[in-house]
Write an enzyme that holds these catalytic residues in place. Structure first.
Site, short mmCIF file in Angstrom:
data_model
loop_
_atom_site.label_atom_id
_atom_site.label_comp_id
_atom_site.label_asym_id
_atom_site.label_seq_id
_atom_site.Cartn_x
_atom_site.Cartn_y
_atom_site.Cartn_z
N LYS A 1 104.08 -5.09 64.99
CA LYS A 1 104.88 -6.23 64.52
C LYS A 1 105.71 -6.77 65.67
CE LYS A 1 109.09 -4.08 64.55
NZ LYS A 1 110.23 -4.50 65.44
N ASP B 1 111.81 -0.22 59.23
CA ASP B 1 110.68 -1.14 59.28
C ASP B 1 109.51 -0.71 58.40
OD1 ASP B 1 111.92 -2.82 61.09
OD2 ASP B 1 111.01 -1.88 62.85
#
Length: 289
Positions: free
Chosen positions: A11, A136
């Site tokens: 990401k 996350d």
């Protein structure tokens, strides 16, 4: 099927705003997270009574590995000690880069073992477990472009992101500890009076995005700022530190600009350089077994 082959994506953070400090001591943030087509690979099979992990990177072997923690947490919550798995992780995403490789690994392991072990917790339950593993991790269970708040683990909404971008990622031969970076930031937040006055604004003008962690990382590692500035010089619409770093990324709309930038950074042998594209749907939704 008892043997599962699956990939987990990296990401980038398309902006990260620190809103202040929470009562639990963590930072209150808002961030736009985007999954990209840079992957680690996992092979997962079901065995009895133990969790065996092998990794091609010696830096992340052992029971402190987040992959082991994810499997152990799911088994513990379900309450069946006879459940077991053999997991091999091929690391391609750089470690200590702010690219969420470990978080993505943990999310995929939770999702696969939930099915392979026949537990079949609903997604909401998996997201609760994911929060215990890291800020996350819940993001990687859902939409590939989403805005999160809280510690970075509370989803505000999913949002569309244009697939037209080329994402050039540059990582120098340094790795940053997320906990260290946030400790540096904590001092900065306290100095600034813990003012919660910098709301994250989602708009299409990515050039106005910021990562507040750059304020404490760049003075300590000036080369990262130089890489960011060079990405902008080559035509990146946005260039930022990803998460807590040390990777820097640039968003490019023109392939020609991307190629010129790749050629420039690739000449610096100490740098890890990769070009990625945005994911438009979750890898987990594509996998069936």
């Amino acid at each position: 099927m008892s043997l599962i082959r699956i990939s987990s994506p990296a990401k980038i953070n398309l902006g990260l705003k620190i809103l202040g400090l929470r009562k639990d001591g963590f930072h209150e943030v808002q961030t736009h997270l985007l999954q990209v087509d840079l992957f680690d690979n996992l092979v997962i099979s079901k065995i009895r009574g133990k969790i065996d992990i092998t990794v091609n990177n010696p830096l992340i072997r052992g029971k402190k590995n987040i992959v082991y923690k994810a499997a152990s947490l799911l088994r513990e919550k379900y309450g069946d000690t006879q459940l077991g798995a053999r997991i091999h992780l091929e690391k391609i995403i750089p470690v200590g880069a702010g690219l969420g490789g470990g978080s993505g690994n943990a999310a995929v392991v939770l999702w696969v073992l939930n099915q392979l072990w026949g537990i079949k917790y609903p997604m909401k339950k998996l997201e609760e477990l994911a929060k215990e593993l890291g800020a996350d991790v819940p993001f990687f269970l859902g939409a590939p472009s989403s805005v999160f708040t809280g510690r970075g683990d509370e989803k505000l909404f999913a949002c569309k992101f244009s697939p037209r971008y080329y994402i050039l990622i540059v990582k120098p031969p340094i790795s940053l500890s997320t906990s260290d970076v946030y400790k540096w930031s904590r001092v900065k937040v306290i100095e600034n009076g813990n003012q919660k006055n910098k709301n994250f604004k989602l708009n299409r003008r990515y050039g106005f995005r910021e990562n507040d962690l750059e304020e404490v990382v760049f003075p300590r590692f000036p080369s990262l700022k130089r890489h960011r500035n060079n990405l902008l010089k080559f035509g990146a619409e946005l260039a930022l530190l990803s998460g807590s770093g040390s990777a820097i990324f640039g968003l490019f709309t023109k392939k020609s600009d991307t190629v010129r930038a790749v050629n420039f950074f690739s000449r610096k042998k100490e740098l890890w350089v990769s070009v990625a594209r945005p994911l438009h749907k979750s890898i987990l939704k594509e996998k069936r077994f």
